[in-house]
Design a protein around this motif. Structure first.
Motif, PDB file in Angstrom:
ATOM      1  N   THR A  27      63.152  14.362 -20.385  1.00  0.00           N
ATOM      2  CA  THR A  27      61.704  14.169 -20.315  1.00  0.00           C
ATOM      3  C   THR A  27      61.194  13.692 -21.664  1.00  0.00           C
ATOM      4  OG1 THR A  27      61.184  16.424 -21.032  1.00  0.00           O
ATOM      5  CG2 THR A  27      61.518  16.058 -18.656  1.00  0.00           C
ATOM      6  N   ILE A  28      60.014  13.132 -21.632  1.00  0.00           N
ATOM      7  CA  ILE A  28      59.384  12.705 -22.879  1.00  0.00           C
ATOM      8  C   ILE A  28      59.192  13.889 -23.813  1.00  0.00           C
ATOM      9  CG2 ILE A  28      57.223  11.850 -23.881  1.00  0.00           C
ATOM     10  CD1 ILE A  28      58.970   9.630 -22.839  1.00  0.00           C
ATOM     11  N   ASP A  29      58.843  15.049 -23.274  1.00  0.00           N
ATOM     12  CA  ASP A  29      58.647  16.232 -24.111  1.00  0.00           C
ATOM     13  C   ASP A  29      59.937  16.609 -24.841  1.00  0.00           C
ATOM     14  OD1 ASP A  29      55.979  16.508 -23.514  1.00  0.00           O
ATOM     15  OD2 ASP A  29      56.302  17.928 -21.876  1.00  0.00           O
ATOM     16  N   MET A  30      61.074  16.477 -24.170  1.00  0.00           N
ATOM     17  CA  MET A  30      62.355  16.778 -24.816  1.00  0.00           C
ATOM     18  C   MET A  30      62.609  15.804 -25.978  1.00  0.00           C
ATOM     19  SD  MET A  30      64.441  17.453 -21.259  1.00  0.00           S
ATOM     20  CE  MET A  30      66.079  17.552 -21.969  1.00  0.00           C
ATOM     21  N   ILE A  31      62.271  14.545 -25.776  1.00  0.00           N
ATOM     22  CA  ILE A  31      62.461  13.545 -26.833  1.00  0.00           C
ATOM     23  C   ILE A  31      61.509  13.812 -27.988  1.00  0.00           C
ATOM     24  CG2 ILE A  31      62.293  11.083 -27.378  1.00  0.00           C
ATOM     25  CD1 ILE A  31      63.126  10.569 -24.436  1.00  0.00           C
ATOM     26  N   LEU A  32      60.273  14.175 -27.673  1.00  0.00           N
ATOM     27  CA  LEU A  32      59.301  14.482 -28.723  1.00  0.00           C
ATOM     28  C   LEU A  32      59.793  15.638 -29.598  1.00  0.00           C
ATOM     29  CD1 LEU A  32      55.934  14.287 -26.724  1.00  0.00           C
ATOM     30  CD2 LEU A  32      56.862  12.592 -28.314  1.00  0.00           C
ATOM     31  N   ALA A  33      60.348  16.654 -28.961  1.00  0.00           N
ATOM     32  CA  ALA A  33      60.842  17.807 -29.717  1.00  0.00           C
ATOM     33  C   ALA A  33      62.003  17.414 -30.613  1.00  0.00           C
ATOM     34  CB  ALA A  33      61.259  18.914 -28.750  1.00  0.00           C
ATOM     35  N   GLU A  34      62.913  16.600 -30.095  1.00  0.00           N
ATOM     36  CA  GLU A  34      64.067  16.181 -30.887  1.00  0.00           C
ATOM     37  C   GLU A  34      63.657  15.259 -32.029  1.00  0.00           C
ATOM     38  OE1 GLU A  34      67.893  15.998 -32.183  1.00  0.00           O
ATOM     39  OE2 GLU A  34      67.206  17.230 -30.500  1.00  0.00           O
ATOM     40  N   ALA A  35      62.710  14.354 -31.765  1.00  0.00           N
ATOM     41  CA  ALA A  35      62.278  13.390 -32.784  1.00  0.00           C
ATOM     42  C   ALA A  35      61.286  13.988 -33.767  1.00  0.00           C
ATOM     43  CB  ALA A  35      61.654  12.176 -32.112  1.00  0.00           C
ATOM     44  N   ASP A  36      60.655  15.094 -33.369  1.00  0.00           N
ATOM     45  CA  ASP A  36      59.638  15.740 -34.200  1.00  0.00           C
ATOM     46  C   ASP A  36      58.488  14.777 -34.497  1.00  0.00           C
ATOM     47  OD1 ASP A  36      58.413  17.792 -35.581  1.00  0.00           O
ATOM     48  OD2 ASP A  36      59.434  17.345 -37.476  1.00  0.00           O
ATOM     49  N   VAL A  37      57.999  14.147 -33.437  1.00  0.00           N
ATOM     50  CA  VAL A  37      56.848  13.255 -33.557  1.00  0.00           C
ATOM     51  C   VAL A  37      55.841  13.628 -32.485  1.00  0.00           C
ATOM     52  CG1 VAL A  37      58.219  11.341 -34.484  1.00  0.00           C
ATOM     53  CG2 VAL A  37      57.825  11.495 -32.013  1.00  0.00           C
ATOM     54  N   SER A  38      54.639  13.132 -32.628  1.00  0.00           N
ATOM     55  CA  SER A  38      53.599  13.396 -31.637  1.00  0.00           C
ATOM     56  C   SER A  38      53.744  12.442 -30.458  1.00  0.00           C
ATOM     57  CB  SER A  38      52.216  13.216 -32.268  1.00  0.00           C
ATOM     58  OG  SER A  38      51.997  11.846 -32.568  1.00  0.00           O
ATOM     59  N   ARG A  39      53.129  12.816 -29.363  1.00  0.00           N
ATOM     60  CA  ARG A  39      53.127  11.938 -28.191  1.00  0.00           C
ATOM     61  C   ARG A  39      52.437  10.616 -28.521  1.00  0.00           C
ATOM     62  NH1 ARG A  39      54.053  13.367 -22.889  1.00  0.00           N
ATOM     63  NH2 ARG A  39      54.041  15.555 -23.582  1.00  0.00           N
ATOM     64  N   GLN A  40      51.382  10.693 -29.290  1.00  0.00           N
ATOM     65  CA  GLN A  40      50.651   9.484 -29.668  1.00  0.00           C
ATOM     66  C   GLN A  40      51.550   8.527 -30.459  1.00  0.00           C
ATOM     67  OE1 GLN A  40      47.088  10.233 -31.894  1.00  0.00           O
ATOM     68  NE2 GLN A  40      46.469   8.081 -31.942  1.00  0.00           N
ATOM     69  N   THR A  41      52.342   9.087 -31.364  1.00  0.00           N
ATOM     70  CA  THR A  41      53.241   8.246 -32.158  1.00  0.00           C
ATOM     71  C   THR A  41      54.286   7.579 -31.272  1.00  0.00           C
ATOM     72  OG1 THR A  41      52.959   9.595 -34.144  1.00  0.00           O
ATOM     73  CG2 THR A  41      54.940   8.238 -34.023  1.00  0.00           C
ATOM     74  N   LEU A  42      54.868   8.346 -30.352  1.00  0.00           N
ATOM     75  CA  LEU A  42      55.883   7.763 -29.482  1.00  0.00           C
ATOM     76  C   LEU A  42      55.300   6.634 -28.640  1.00  0.00           C
ATOM     77  CD1 LEU A  42      58.637   9.577 -27.512  1.00  0.00           C
ATOM     78  CD2 LEU A  42      57.218   7.884 -26.343  1.00  0.00           C
ATOM     79  N   TYR A  43      54.132   6.874 -28.048  1.00  0.00           N
ATOM     80  CA  TYR A  43      53.556   5.858 -27.169  1.00  0.00           C
ATOM     81  C   TYR A  43      52.984   4.676 -27.942  1.00  0.00           C
ATOM     82  CZ  TYR A  43      54.233   8.331 -22.795  1.00  0.00           C
ATOM     83  OH  TYR A  43      54.808   8.923 -21.694  1.00  0.00           O
ATOM     84  N   ARG A  44      52.884   4.787 -29.230  1.00  0.00           N
ATOM     85  CA  ARG A  44      52.494   3.630 -30.038  1.00  0.00           C
ATOM     86  C   ARG A  44      53.573   2.553 -29.963  1.00  0.00           C
ATOM     87  NH1 ARG A  44      51.639   5.089 -36.063  1.00  0.00           N
ATOM     88  NH2 ARG A  44      49.988   6.326 -35.119  1.00  0.00           N
ATOM     89  N   TYR A  45      54.818   3.003 -29.799  1.00  0.00           N
ATOM     90  CA  TYR A  45      55.942   2.065 -29.812  1.00  0.00           C
ATOM     91  C   TYR A  45      56.594   1.883 -28.445  1.00  0.00           C
ATOM     92  CZ  TYR A  45      55.575   2.865 -34.823  1.00  0.00           C
ATOM     93  OH  TYR A  45      55.111   2.962 -36.104  1.00  0.00           O
ATOM     94  N   PHE A  46      56.550   2.899 -27.610  1.00  0.00           N
ATOM     95  CA  PHE A  46      57.246   2.858 -26.324  1.00  0.00           C
ATOM     96  C   PHE A  46      56.307   3.347 -25.231  1.00  0.00           C
ATOM     97  CE2 PHE A  46      60.257   3.943 -29.716  1.00  0.00           C
ATOM     98  CZ  PHE A  46      61.079   2.817 -29.672  1.00  0.00           C
ATOM     99  N   LYS A  47      56.274   2.625 -24.104  1.00  0.00           N
ATOM    100  CA  LYS A  47      55.301   2.916 -23.050  1.00  0.00           C
ATOM    101  C   LYS A  47      55.731   4.039 -22.121  1.00  0.00           C
ATOM    102  CE  LYS A  47      53.422  -1.768 -23.019  1.00  0.00           C
ATOM    103  NZ  LYS A  47      53.176  -3.003 -22.209  1.00  0.00           N
ATOM    104  N   GLY A  48      56.958   4.509 -22.249  1.00  0.00           N
ATOM    105  CA  GLY A  48      57.423   5.574 -21.375  1.00  0.00           C
ATOM    106  C   GLY A  48      58.918   5.762 -21.503  1.00  0.00           C
ATOM    107  N   LYS A  49      59.468   6.574 -20.622  1.00  0.00           N
ATOM    108  CA  LYS A  49      60.883   6.922 -20.717  1.00  0.00           C
ATOM    109  C   LYS A  49      61.782   5.715 -20.469  1.00  0.00           C
ATOM    110  CE  LYS A  49      63.120   9.493 -17.587  1.00  0.00           C
ATOM    111  NZ  LYS A  49      63.683  10.649 -16.839  1.00  0.00           N
TER     112      LYS A  49
END
Length: 226
Positions: free
Chosen positions: A43-65
């Motif tokens: 899940t995106i939440d699992m990736i966020l935890a591993e990357a230690d970034v916010s959801r906003q930061t992830l979606y700045r670069y990638f639109k989804g899983k």
């Protein structure tokens, strides 16, 4: 009222640019999670935890899983393409004076990268998801093996023009045959995660594959006995 819609974040966010290595940090974390848990469970939440970034930061670069997974696949395939392109440049394949030796050199580079644990694991993951998400398998072929075939074809055409090899009416068939002769150790490793061939075994497969290829497509001056 605050929104949790990633598309809205992307369109209205006005934040300072992230550090240049932030997308790579996310992709590396995603690779680990995908390989540990598989595509479906990740899940995106699992990736966020591993990357230690916010959801906003992830979606700045990638639109989804799925786009993130494709980016991870692209990273791995870029390594494959770089290794094979470098090997062909070093061998100067289209100007080769010793076709067997130079095809073996390209094969070694191909095998070295394809037998890396992360590459094997990601390929297994793509194959496992192919029935449910055929676009993932298509992306793997388009950006990996498909690109390698495109790179090899002009080299083989040049060699055929020099009389060092023959080509099928469709040169891509010739290229595919060469690729298939290189893939045996990879396919064995795909089925057996404990398969760790020695360099001598890998070399035997590579040389045997090249000789089989030249027996079909090489001219008499390009084959080596013994």
């Amino acid at each position: 009222m605050p929104t949790s819609d990633p598309a809205t974040w992307q369109s209205v966010a006005r934040v300072a640019p992230a550090k240049p290595d932030k997308p790579e940090q996310i992709r590396r974390a995603a690779l680990k999670v995908f390989l540990d848990h598989g595509y479906a469970i990740t899940t995106i939440d699992m990736i966020l935890a591993e990357a230690d970034v916010s959801r906003q930061t992830l979606y700045r670069y990638f639109k989804g899983k799925e786009p993130l997974f494709l980016a991870v696949v692209a990273d791995i395939l870029n390594e494959v393409l770089t290794a094979i392109t470098d090997a062909m440049r070093d061998a100067d394949l289209d100007h080769s004076d010793d076709l067997e030796t130079d095809l073996v050199q390209v094969g070694r580079a191909w095998m070295r990268i394809m037998l890396q644990p992360d590459v094997l694991a990601l390929r297994r993951l793509v194959i496992g998801e192919a029935a449910r998400l055929p676009q993932l398998a298509a992306a793997w072929d388009d950006h990996g093996p498909g690109q390698v075939r495109k790179i090899l074809e002009p080299c083989f055409r040049a060699l055929a023009e020099r009389g060092l090899m023959t080509l099928d009416p469709d040169p891509q068939v010739t290229v595919a045959f060469y690729a298939l002769t290189m893939i045996i150790p990879v396919e064995i490793a795909m089925l057996n995660i404990d398969f760790a061939p020695s360099q001598d075994v890998i070399e035997t497969y590579i040389r045997g594959g090249v000789r089989m290829f030249l027996a079909r497509y090489g001219t008499a001056t390009t084959t080596t006995e013994g």
